[in-house]
Design a protein around this motif. Structure first.
Motif, PDB file in Angstrom:
ATOM      1  N   ALA A   1      48.671  32.819  38.027  1.00 22.59           N
ATOM      2  CA  ALA A   1      47.580  32.093  37.081  1.00 22.59           C
ATOM      3  C   ALA A   1      47.773  32.764  35.684  1.00 22.59           C
ATOM      4  O   ALA A   1      47.022  33.758  35.331  1.00 22.59           O
ATOM      5  CB  ALA A   1      46.261  31.913  37.535  1.00 22.59           C
TER       6      ALA A   1
ATOM      7  N   ALA B   1      44.175  39.297  40.941  1.00 23.58           N
ATOM      8  CA  ALA B   1      44.435  37.880  41.728  1.00 23.58           C
ATOM      9  C   ALA B   1      45.036  37.118  40.823  1.00 23.58           C
ATOM     10  O   ALA B   1      45.939  36.280  41.500  1.00 23.58           O
ATOM     11  CB  ALA B   1      42.928  37.313  41.759  1.00 23.58           C
ATOM     12  N   CYS B   2      44.942  36.960  39.685  1.00 18.02           N
ATOM     13  CA  CYS B   2      45.775  36.206  38.782  1.00 18.02           C
ATOM     14  C   CYS B   2      47.369  36.333  38.952  1.00 18.02           C
ATOM     15  O   CYS B   2      48.148  35.475  38.855  1.00 18.02           O
ATOM     16  CB  CYS B   2      45.445  36.168  37.150  1.00 18.02           C
ATOM     17  SG  CYS B   2      43.749  35.490  36.658  1.00 18.02           S
TER      18      CYS B   2
ATOM     19  N   GLY C   1      42.014  32.124  46.302  1.00 16.55           N
ATOM     20  CA  GLY C   1      42.470  31.312  44.957  1.00 16.55           C
ATOM     21  C   GLY C   1      41.636  30.496  44.251  1.00 16.55           C
ATOM     22  O   GLY C   1      41.947  29.779  43.247  1.00 16.55           O
TER      23      GLY C   1
ATOM     24  N   LEU D   1      39.937  31.119  41.480  1.00 17.59           N
ATOM     25  CA  LEU D   1      39.997  31.954  40.232  1.00 17.59           C
ATOM     26  C   LEU D   1      38.769  31.465  39.042  1.00 17.59           C
ATOM     27  O   LEU D   1      38.244  32.322  38.564  1.00 17.59           O
ATOM     28  CB  LEU D   1      41.248  32.121  39.694  1.00 17.59           C
ATOM     29  CG  LEU D   1      42.382  32.590  40.747  1.00 17.59           C
ATOM     30  CD1 LEU D   1      43.666  32.643  40.055  1.00 17.59           C
ATOM     31  CD2 LEU D   1      42.026  33.636  41.335  1.00 17.59           C
TER      32      LEU D   1
ATOM     33  N   TYR E   1      48.471  34.853  42.218  1.00 17.57           N
ATOM     34  CA  TYR E   1      48.526  33.485  42.379  1.00 17.57           C
ATOM     35  C   TYR E   1      49.384  33.021  41.075  1.00 17.57           C
ATOM     36  O   TYR E   1      49.543  31.672  41.183  1.00 17.57           O
ATOM     37  CB  TYR E   1      47.047  32.855  42.555  1.00 17.57           C
ATOM     38  CG  TYR E   1      46.524  32.794  43.751  1.00 17.57           C
ATOM     39  CD1 TYR E   1      46.928  31.862  44.792  1.00 17.57           C
ATOM     40  CD2 TYR E   1      45.709  33.957  44.214  1.00 17.57           C
ATOM     41  CE1 TYR E   1      46.271  31.905  45.896  1.00 17.57           C
ATOM     42  CE2 TYR E   1      45.113  34.154  45.465  1.00 17.57           C
ATOM     43  CZ  TYR E   1      45.572  33.023  46.426  1.00 17.57           C
ATOM     44  OH  TYR E   1      45.012  33.098  47.663  1.00 17.57           O
TER      45      TYR E   1
ATOM     46  N   ARG F   1      40.931  36.122  46.689  1.00 14.58           N
ATOM     47  CA  ARG F   1      41.770  35.990  48.062  1.00 14.58           C
ATOM     48  C   ARG F   1      41.970  34.386  48.070  1.00 14.58           C
ATOM     49  O   ARG F   1      43.134  34.328  48.569  1.00 14.58           O
ATOM     50  CB  ARG F   1      41.134  36.738  49.080  1.00 14.58           C
ATOM     51  CG  ARG F   1      41.333  38.150  49.002  1.00 14.58           C
ATOM     52  CD  ARG F   1      40.513  38.672  50.232  1.00 14.58           C
ATOM     53  NE  ARG F   1      40.424  40.331  49.948  1.00 14.58           N
ATOM     54  CZ  ARG F   1      41.374  41.244  50.830  1.00 14.58           C
ATOM     55  NH1 ARG F   1      42.052  40.368  51.659  1.00 14.58           N
ATOM     56  NH2 ARG F   1      41.218  42.204  50.831  1.00 14.58           N
TER      57      ARG F   1
END
Length: 592
Positions: free
Chosen positions: A482, A476-477, A446, A448, A480, A444
């Motif tokens: 990523a 999460a990736c 960021g 990562l 964001y 959450r």
């Protein structure tokens, strides 16, 4: 006096009156009264009388101490226990086998395992009771491996033969560890050496059923010449624990006698498998048959209402508790707190928590987790601090609530500190749920790369832990953008579990978020080639008096939902705790 203090024939109140008229009681009279108080559950009176005899200049003997130690153990009076231990040393009876066995048993009740072991090791002579107390003490303190080691040591070092008590305690350890091999060895020993008793039969039933050998358990049950209600309860519980509710219900209906524990066992079975309506119907039948429920029956029903979010039914049970003037102690209070919290009524949970007089770790944990579930981060962490100040030791479930609160509140540094304190301060080994909460928190925020490093550092990593954690990181990736890290994580996941639809779906969604539509098409084509289908999600709503299940076309993966790991595992952990408590109640009762 001896006749009056006999629990089956006498009258303890009359014995007290006679005792008070004796001008100068001798040690024998004191011993008789102390024994009577201890056996009748008047533990405080037993200790007071012990102190009184010393004030009168009498020296306790080896018949005095065992019942004093029993009283102290039941009251969990640690300081009093150590003080009386000192008297034993001074009086020179510390190596009396009878006294030492009772002293060991007291330390086992108090949870002082090292004291228990030290006393055993220093005993010049041991009888079979000495070995039994050590084995049962380890079992009582959940040191099951140690209990089995002592059993093996007894076989190798002693000429004493294991008796009924040895067998029952060791089988409890086998059951907890799912050690079927030793369980079968003990079964052979019983058949050839000790012989079957009702208590041994119940222990074997429990061991085989919990190790998944229901056929053998049923053979033992059918072979019992006489079956009391405990036998029926053991077999019903066996079917319940293996998910065979129809067989459990059929046996329940056949039981000639049904006590409250048997009713609770079958009700708890329906609750475990989300058949709460049938559990409530059985509860209503109980009332018609005038069987008075105990607190464990009500906890089972409240747990069912909590897992379904059935607020109206939960309120009805709460009303029943008030109407029947059932004490809301720590056990019932914890179940009510959990039910209201899961139904979104956190203020009601706080009200009940405030009203519980004798709070325990479970009640503190329940309110902390309830607050975390309802997004009350600050209040949850505030109560966690109060819990520690009040002298309560947090357990692994408490930390799920604390870490979930940190995740919901974005408290990264606090989350790291709490996570590290688990091993450094409380010697709690983090589980999937704890790692999941921290991964969710870092995701959450960021962070990562830190989340990836954390997963790679997990000791004794197994797919059971790694897959959902990488799933949370992959989610999460996507959020964001990523992509590079996401591809790396997805590749690792596919190597482990190529058939999991959520991995491919998350990858497709991540590419879509980055406007890489060509890669989205490639993922979809790969899913089709592998025969991977997107699994529909499932949610539920209460539709009184029944529940409806609604399917929604979205993939479910740990870490993908808005609440992350914490809230999902909070609910499961608390539900598991309540159901284990009820199961322990049923099985403890079955041992007597």
């Amino acid at each position: 006096m001896v006749f009056c203090t006999d629990p089956s024939l006498g009258n303890l109140y009359y014995a007290e009156k006679v005792f008070n008229y004796i001008e100068d009681p001798c040690l024998l009279i004191y011993n008789v009264m102390i024994k009577a108080y201890a056996k009748s559950g008047s533990f405080r009176k037993a200790i007071l009388l012990f102190n009184q005899l010393r004030l009168h200049g009498l020296w306790p003997d080896n018949f005095t101490y065992p019942f004093v130690f029993k009283a102290i153990g039941c009251l969990r009076e640690v300081s009093e226990g150590k003080k009386v231990h000192g008297f034993v040393v001074k009086s020179g009876v510390e190596f009396d086998c009878y006294v030492c066995n009772s002293l060991m048993d007291m330390y086992a009740q108090l949870g002082y395992v090292e004291n228990l072991k030290k006393l055993f090791d220093e005993m010049p002579e041991r009888d079979v009771v000495s070995w039994n107390v050590l084995i049962s003490g380890y079992v009582r303190c959940d040191r099951f491996e140690d209990a089995i080691k002592v059993f093996r040591r007894m076989q190798q070092e002693s000429n004493l033969k294991p008796d009924e008590a040895t067998v029952v305690s060791t089988l409890s350890a086998c059951t907890a560890l799912k050690n079927l091999e030793l369980g079968k060895e003990i079964h052979w020993y019983v058949s050839n050496e000790v012989g079957f008793t009702t208590i041994i039969g119940n222990s074997l039933l429990d061991m085989y059923s919990k190790c998944g050998c229901l056929n053998i358990a049923r053979q033992i049950f059918d072979a019992m010449p006489t079956k009391n209600v405990i036998c029926w309860t053991s077999m019903v519980s066996g079917y319940v624990n293996c998910g065979q509710l129809e067989e459990a219900r059929e046996l329940f209906e056949r039981s000639p006698v049904r006590d409250i524990v048997l009713w609770t066992a079958i009700i708890n079975g329906y609750v475990q498998f989300n058949r709460v309506d049938e559990a409530l119907a059985l509860f209503q039948e109980m009332q018609i048959r005038r069987v008075k429920p105990d607190k464990f029956t009500l906890v089972a029903l409240l747990t069912g209402c909590a897992q379904l979010g059935a607020l109206e039914q939960g309120k009805w049970i709460h009303g029943y508790i008030d109407e029947k003037r059932i004490t809301i102690d720590a056990v019932v209070g914890t179940a009510l707190i959990d039910m209201y919290a899961k139904c979104g009524c956190i203020e009601k949970s706080l009200e009940i928590f405030s009203g519980v007089k004798d709070k325990d770790t479970a009640s503190w944990t329940s309110i902390i987790c309830g607050l975390a579930m309802n997004g009350k981060t600050s209040k949850a962490l505030e109560l966690f601090s109060e819990m520690k100040q009040a002298g309560f030791r947090p357990d692994d479930i408490t930390f799920i609530g604390v870490l979930s609160s940190c995740s919901h509140g974005g408290l990264v540094e606090e989350g790291r500190q709490y996570f590290n304190s688990m091993t450094k301060i409380y010697q709690i080994e983090p589980k999937l749920e704890h790692y999941g909460c921290l991964i969710d928190l870092l995701g959450r925020a960021g962070l990562l790369d830190e989340a990836e490093e954390l997963i790679e550092k997990i000791p004794n990593e197994s797919n059971k832990i790694i897959v959902p954690l990488y799933g949370a990181l992959l989610s999460a990736c996507r959020i964001y953008g990523a992509v590079d890290l996401g591809e790396r994580v997805a590749k690792r996941l596919v190597e482990i579990e190529s058939s999991d639809s959520s991995v491919h779906t998350l990858m497709a969604n991540m590419y879509a978020s980055a406007d890489r539509w060509e890669d989205v098409t490639k993922v979809r084509m790969k899913m089709k080639a592998l025969g991977v289908k997107k699994a529909p999600g499932c949610s539920s709503i209460e539709h009184s008096p029944y529940e409806e299940s609604l399917q929604a076309p979205f993939p479910v993966a740990l870490g993908q939902t808005g609440h992350g790991f914490g809230h999902c595992h909070l609910a499961l952990a608390l539900q598991k705790h309540h159901l284990q408590l009820i199961d322990q109640h049923v099985m403890l009762w079955s041992c007597f």
